[in-house]
Design a protein around this motif. Structure first.
Motif, PDB file in Angstrom:
ATOM      1  N   GLY A 195       0.799  -1.251   0.072  1.00  0.00           N
ATOM      2  CA  GLY A 195       0.148   0.075   0.061  1.00  0.00           C
ATOM      3  C   GLY A 195       0.886   1.342  -0.038  1.00  0.00           C
ATOM      4  O   GLY A 195       0.466   2.357   0.618  1.00  0.00           O
ATOM      5  N   THR A 196       1.968   1.493  -0.790  1.00  0.00           N
ATOM      6  CA  THR A 196       2.886   2.375  -0.696  1.00  0.00           C
ATOM      7  C   THR A 196       2.037   3.729  -1.217  1.00  0.00           C
ATOM      8  O   THR A 196       1.332   3.639  -2.078  1.00  0.00           O
ATOM      9  CB  THR A 196       4.163   2.248  -1.503  1.00  0.00           C
ATOM     10  N   ASN A 197       2.585   4.771  -0.862  1.00  0.00           N
ATOM     11  CA  ASN A 197       1.803   5.963  -1.038  1.00  0.00           C
ATOM     12  C   ASN A 197       2.702   7.013  -1.501  1.00  0.00           C
ATOM     13  O   ASN A 197       2.272   8.485  -1.382  1.00  0.00           O
ATOM     14  CB  ASN A 197       1.244   6.408   0.503  1.00  0.00           C
ATOM     15  N   VAL A 198       3.736   6.949  -2.394  1.00  0.00           N
ATOM     16  CA  VAL A 198       4.571   7.854  -2.799  1.00  0.00           C
ATOM     17  C   VAL A 198       4.001   8.677  -3.658  1.00  0.00           C
ATOM     18  O   VAL A 198       4.401   9.996  -3.693  1.00  0.00           O
ATOM     19  CB  VAL A 198       5.624   7.025  -3.535  1.00  0.00           C
ATOM     20  N   SER A 199       2.822   8.411  -4.468  1.00  0.00           N
ATOM     21  CA  SER A 199       2.187   9.671  -5.418  1.00  0.00           C
ATOM     22  C   SER A 199       1.688  10.728  -4.367  1.00  0.00           C
ATOM     23  O   SER A 199       1.597  11.684  -4.859  1.00  0.00           O
ATOM     24  CB  SER A 199       1.352   8.747  -6.237  1.00  0.00           C
ATOM     25  N   ASN A 200       1.166  10.592  -3.278  1.00  0.00           N
ATOM     26  CA  ASN A 200       0.613  11.472  -2.432  1.00  0.00           C
ATOM     27  C   ASN A 200       1.659  12.378  -1.701  1.00  0.00           C
ATOM     28  O   ASN A 200       1.402  13.116  -0.770  1.00  0.00           O
ATOM     29  CB  ASN A 200      -0.257  10.952  -1.328  1.00  0.00           C
ATOM     30  N   ARG A 201       3.226  12.140  -1.964  1.00  0.00           N
ATOM     31  CA  ARG A 201       4.016  12.939  -1.404  1.00  0.00           C
ATOM     32  C   ARG A 201       4.082  14.433  -1.424  1.00  0.00           C
ATOM     33  O   ARG A 201       3.922  14.776  -2.510  1.00  0.00           O
ATOM     34  CB  ARG A 201       5.320  12.342  -1.643  1.00  0.00           C
TER      35      ARG A 201
ATOM     36  N   VAL B 254      12.425  13.929   5.092  1.00  0.00           N
ATOM     37  CA  VAL B 254      11.260  13.369   5.211  1.00  0.00           C
ATOM     38  C   VAL B 254       9.899  14.333   4.759  1.00  0.00           C
ATOM     39  O   VAL B 254       9.751  15.395   5.165  1.00  0.00           O
ATOM     40  CB  VAL B 254      10.739  12.917   6.666  1.00  0.00           C
ATOM     41  N   HIS B 255       9.161  13.734   3.515  1.00  0.00           N
ATOM     42  CA  HIS B 255       8.119  14.549   3.162  1.00  0.00           C
ATOM     43  C   HIS B 255       6.800  14.605   3.791  1.00  0.00           C
ATOM     44  O   HIS B 255       6.719  13.226   4.449  1.00  0.00           O
ATOM     45  CB  HIS B 255       7.916  14.378   1.634  1.00  0.00           C
ATOM     46  N   ALA B 256       5.755  15.312   3.591  1.00  0.00           N
ATOM     47  CA  ALA B 256       4.520  15.161   4.142  1.00  0.00           C
ATOM     48  C   ALA B 256       3.822  13.931   3.099  1.00  0.00           C
ATOM     49  O   ALA B 256       4.246  13.922   2.191  1.00  0.00           O
ATOM     50  CB  ALA B 256       3.949  16.592   3.922  1.00  0.00           C
ATOM     51  N   GLY B 257       3.164  13.294   3.829  1.00  0.00           N
ATOM     52  CA  GLY B 257       2.549  11.924   3.276  1.00  0.00           C
ATOM     53  C   GLY B 257       3.610  10.933   2.821  1.00  0.00           C
ATOM     54  O   GLY B 257       3.362   9.994   1.985  1.00  0.00           O
ATOM     55  N   GLU B 258       4.530  10.811   3.629  1.00  0.00           N
ATOM     56  CA  GLU B 258       5.600   9.747   3.371  1.00  0.00           C
ATOM     57  C   GLU B 258       5.989   9.110   4.561  1.00  0.00           C
ATOM     58  O   GLU B 258       6.128   9.779   5.781  1.00  0.00           O
ATOM     59  CB  GLU B 258       6.819  10.632   2.875  1.00  0.00           C
ATOM     60  N   ILE B 259       6.380   7.972   4.546  1.00  0.00           N
ATOM     61  CA  ILE B 259       6.896   7.146   5.541  1.00  0.00           C
ATOM     62  C   ILE B 259       8.284   6.644   5.232  1.00  0.00           C
ATOM     63  O   ILE B 259       8.483   5.944   4.085  1.00  0.00           O
ATOM     64  CB  ILE B 259       6.322   5.740   5.907  1.00  0.00           C
ATOM     65  N   VAL B 260       9.540   7.014   5.938  1.00  0.00           N
ATOM     66  CA  VAL B 260      10.840   6.735   5.734  1.00  0.00           C
ATOM     67  C   VAL B 260      10.988   5.876   6.844  1.00  0.00           C
ATOM     68  O   VAL B 260      10.956   6.027   8.289  1.00  0.00           O
ATOM     69  CB  VAL B 260      11.556   8.112   5.889  1.00  0.00           C
ATOM     70  N   GLY B 261      11.371   4.569   6.434  1.00  0.00           N
ATOM     71  CA  GLY B 261      12.016   3.497   7.388  1.00  0.00           C
ATOM     72  C   GLY B 261      13.368   3.552   7.766  1.00  0.00           C
ATOM     73  O   GLY B 261      14.183   3.745   6.728  1.00  0.00           O
ATOM     74  N   PHE B 262      13.992   3.364   8.887  1.00  0.00           N
ATOM     75  CA  PHE B 262      15.383   3.045   9.273  1.00  0.00           C
ATOM     76  C   PHE B 262      15.430   1.818   9.562  1.00  0.00           C
ATOM     77  O   PHE B 262      14.728   1.330  10.738  1.00  0.00           O
ATOM     78  CB  PHE B 262      15.591   4.182  10.401  1.00  0.00           C
ATOM     79  N   TYR B 263      16.349   1.069   8.970  1.00  0.00           N
ATOM     80  CA  TYR B 263      16.695  -0.302   9.278  1.00  0.00           C
ATOM     81  C   TYR B 263      17.930  -0.374   9.604  1.00  0.00           C
ATOM     82  O   TYR B 263      19.014   0.200   8.916  1.00  0.00           O
ATOM     83  CB  TYR B 263      16.115  -0.988   8.245  1.00  0.00           C
ATOM     84  N   GLY B 264      18.593  -1.233  10.483  1.00  0.00           N
ATOM     85  CA  GLY B 264      19.908  -1.634  10.775  1.00  0.00           C
ATOM     86  C   GLY B 264      20.076  -2.540  11.888  1.00  0.00           C
ATOM     87  O   GLY B 264      19.055  -2.643  12.589  1.00  0.00           O
TER      88      GLY B 264
ATOM     89  N   GLY C  63      -1.335   8.915   4.557  1.00  0.00           N
ATOM     90  CA  GLY C  63      -2.332   9.310   3.327  1.00  0.00           C
ATOM     91  C   GLY C  63      -2.949  10.814   3.936  1.00  0.00           C
ATOM     92  O   GLY C  63      -3.369  11.321   3.150  1.00  0.00           O
ATOM     93  N   GLN C  64      -3.128  10.837   5.362  1.00  0.00           N
ATOM     94  CA  GLN C  64      -3.562  11.899   5.719  1.00  0.00           C
ATOM     95  C   GLN C  64      -2.617  13.331   5.804  1.00  0.00           C
ATOM     96  O   GLN C  64      -3.053  14.468   6.266  1.00  0.00           O
ATOM     97  CB  GLN C  64      -4.070  12.117   7.018  1.00  0.00           C
ATOM     98  N   GLY C  65      -1.361  13.221   5.293  1.00  0.00           N
ATOM     99  CA  GLY C  65      -0.480  14.217   5.151  1.00  0.00           C
ATOM    100  C   GLY C  65       0.714  14.171   6.251  1.00  0.00           C
ATOM    101  O   GLY C  65       1.502  15.215   6.279  1.00  0.00           O
ATOM    102  N   TYR C  66       0.671  13.164   7.172  1.00  0.00           N
ATOM    103  CA  TYR C  66       1.973  13.263   8.201  1.00  0.00           C
ATOM    104  C   TYR C  66       2.822  12.785   7.639  1.00  0.00           C
ATOM    105  O   TYR C  66       3.093  11.783   6.670  1.00  0.00           O
ATOM    106  CB  TYR C  66       1.416  12.180   9.332  1.00  0.00           C
ATOM    107  N   ALA C  67       4.204  13.240   8.301  1.00  0.00           N
ATOM    108  CA  ALA C  67       5.531  13.005   7.666  1.00  0.00           C
ATOM    109  C   ALA C  67       5.963  11.998   8.968  1.00  0.00           C
ATOM    110  O   ALA C  67       6.010  12.356   9.956  1.00  0.00           O
ATOM    111  CB  ALA C  67       6.538  14.311   7.574  1.00  0.00           C
ATOM    112  N   ILE C  68       6.389  10.729   8.519  1.00  0.00           N
ATOM    113  CA  ILE C  68       6.738   9.757   9.395  1.00  0.00           C
ATOM    114  C   ILE C  68       7.788   9.084   9.394  1.00  0.00           C
ATOM    115  O   ILE C  68       8.276   8.663   8.180  1.00  0.00           O
ATOM    116  CB  ILE C  68       5.403   8.738   9.384  1.00  0.00           C
TER     117      ILE C  68
END
Length: 504
Positions: A250-256, A279-289, A446-451
């Motif tokens: 369910g990725t949401n890049v188009s709403n960034r 980090v953009h509005a409407g985007e989830i950036v994951g940190f992994y390590g 999708g509601q515009g939060y930068a996460i």
């Protein structure tokens, strides 16, 4: 495995609390040398059943048999005398005492006149710690250890007895990958000695890796037992929750939207170095390590729990100074911490008070807090996040892990943040609640939060993220888009192979 008579049988166990039938005629058994998984959603009755077995609760109906002989577990000491050892999910250690004192708590070896035999104590515990590959000694104070090392001390307790049955309740929740390997080796050794293992975990991958059978509880009732080698994750999940999960990305890049948070060349001592990302509005950036990569430390720095030694933090294009959580909140940054019970909630308080705690000063009229305004905020986010609690008066410590996590998320969403940082969003949460939290994060994006999502579980970070920042030893190694990332490329990056990326 040749079928043997069970070393332990639970038959028709019923346990009721005021207004609740927590266990409804549950049957369960474990054979010598077997690892038998007990699975179910939070609130399914797993912990209650194990507390009955360990003598912490008395059943209203049913019986417990050890080696085909009925026994009565009047208290935990009776359970231990009957060969049943429970390693709790919640740490039960005395912080100011040493490792050795905790491991043999209540059973310290004695010399003449009742004096503690410290040499014998240290020798016994030292041998156990060596077996567990621990890098601390018997005289180390418990309070100085990390959560993972404290968990190893809990496991050490089980090795001090000639157990017939050992219950591991979420044993790997706080362990590093190397510590997990040691734990699984210990379980294999216990199996070789004919000990029956009951294994409770929400992590499907490890459950399928080490168990022989899987039994499932749902709503306090027994739903069936499956041979691990003959079943699938989907079959177990359906048995647990009675429905099929939505596992799409369910990725949401188009709403960034516009860049909300921009970090440039951020450093903090030896913890992380020259970190740059957006980090953009409407985007989830994951940190992994891997553990120690610096992911949580970056989150703590952005939230003002640590002070950076170099670099810039910008919100909506303007540089901000953040030296405390108060300043972070004022600038629109909220943090859902990795340990909800220790860092995110006051377990003895009710749902409403937990939800409104960060903004209590804004809800004060004169010397009094506006209880009505607090209730309105709670009811709003209870509806939005579908929090399942009898009322706002319910004590948070009595809720399931998934609903506790929603309380923490709701608490910070009610502050109307520009940036929401979520560290280990589903740690210790069952598979059904995990899916709900993942869908919630996608909805918030999708509601515009930068996460920002920080997770030690690869399937999770792959599922929820639009972009993934791979870290190794305090540095960003590479930033992937959801379209290009693969498990192999992500593992390659977090292992320190290849060069580092520029700003994301």
């Amino acid at each position: 495995m040749t079928e043997q008579k069970p070393v332990l049988r639970l038959e028709g166990i019923v346990k009721t609390f005021p207004g609740v039938r927590a266990l409804d005629g549950v049957d369960f058994d474990v054979r010598p040398g077997e690892v038998h998984a007990l699975m179910g959603e939070n609130g399914a009755g797993k912990s209650t059943l194990m507390k009955v077995l360990a003598g912490m609760h008395q059943p209203n109906e049913g019986r417990i048999l050890i080696d085909d002989k009925p026994v009565v577990m009047t208290n935990p000491i009776a359970a231990k005398e009957n060969g049943v050892i429970l390693i709790h999910q919640e740490l039960s250690l005395a912080e100011e005492m040493t490792v050795a004192e905790n491991v043999f708590l209540g059973e310290l070896p004695r010399k003449r006149f009742g004096l503690v035999d410290w040499k014998t104590l240290d020798d016994r515990v030292g041998t156990i710690l060596k077996q567990l590959n621990c890098d601390f000694g018997p005289r180390t104070r418990i309070g100085s250890l990390s959560i993972a090392k404290k968990q190893m001390c809990e496991i050490a307790r089980a090795l001090t007895h000639s157990a017939k049955v050992v219950v591991f309740d979420e044993p790997t929740a706080s362990l590093t990958d190397s510590e997990k390997v040691v734990l699984f080796d210990i379980i294999k050794d216990l199996q070789k000695d004919g000990v029956g293992i009951i294994y409770i975990s929400h992590r499907m991958e490890e459950t399928f890796k080490i168990t022989d059978r899987i039994s499932v509880l749902r709503d306090g009732a027994y739903r069936g037992t499956l041979n691990t080698a003959e079943t699938t994750e989907d079959e177990v999940t359906h048995l647990m929750i009675g429905r099929t999960l939505d596992t799409s990305n369910g990725t949401n890049v188009s709403n960034r939207g516009e860049v909300k948070l921009s970090v440039r060349n951020l450093s903090c001592g030896n913890l992380f170095h020259d970190i740059s990302f957006d980090v953009h509005a409407g985007e989830i950036v994951g940190f992994y390590g891997l553990v120690g990569a610096g992911r949580t430390e970056i989150a703590e720095t952005l939230f003002g729990l640590r002070r950076h030694s170099h670099g810039q933090i910008m919100l909506d294009g303007k540089e901000v100074t953040i030296n405390s959580p108060v300043e972070a909140i004022a600038n629109g940054i909220s943090l859902v911490p990795e340990s909800r019970k220790e860092q995110g909630l006051v377990l003895g308080m009710n749902c409403r008070d937990n939800m409104t705690l960060p903004q209590i000063s804004d809800l004060t009229q004169g010397p009094f807090v506006s209880g009505g305004a607090e209730v309105d905020i709670y009811k709003d986010y209870q509806k939005r996040l579908e929090i399942k609690a009898p009322s706002w008066r319910s004590i948070v410590g009595n809720l399931s892990g998934g609903n506790q996590q929603k309380i923490v998320i709701g608490k910070w969403l009610s502050m109307k943040p520009k940036v929401l940082i979520v560290d280990e969003p589903t740690r210790g949460i069952d598979v059904g609640s995990k899916s709900e939290i993942h869908n919630l994060l996608r909805e918030l994006a999708g509601q515009g939060y930068a996460i920002i999502v920080i997770s030690s579980e690869m399937p999770e970070v792959l599922r929820v993220s639009d972009r993934i920042v791979a870290m190794y030893s305090g540095r960003i190694m590479r930033t992937f888009s959801a379209a290009e990332v693969t498990e192999d490329s992500l593992i390659h990056a977090i292992s320190g192979l290849g060069g580092t990326d520029a700003a994301a």
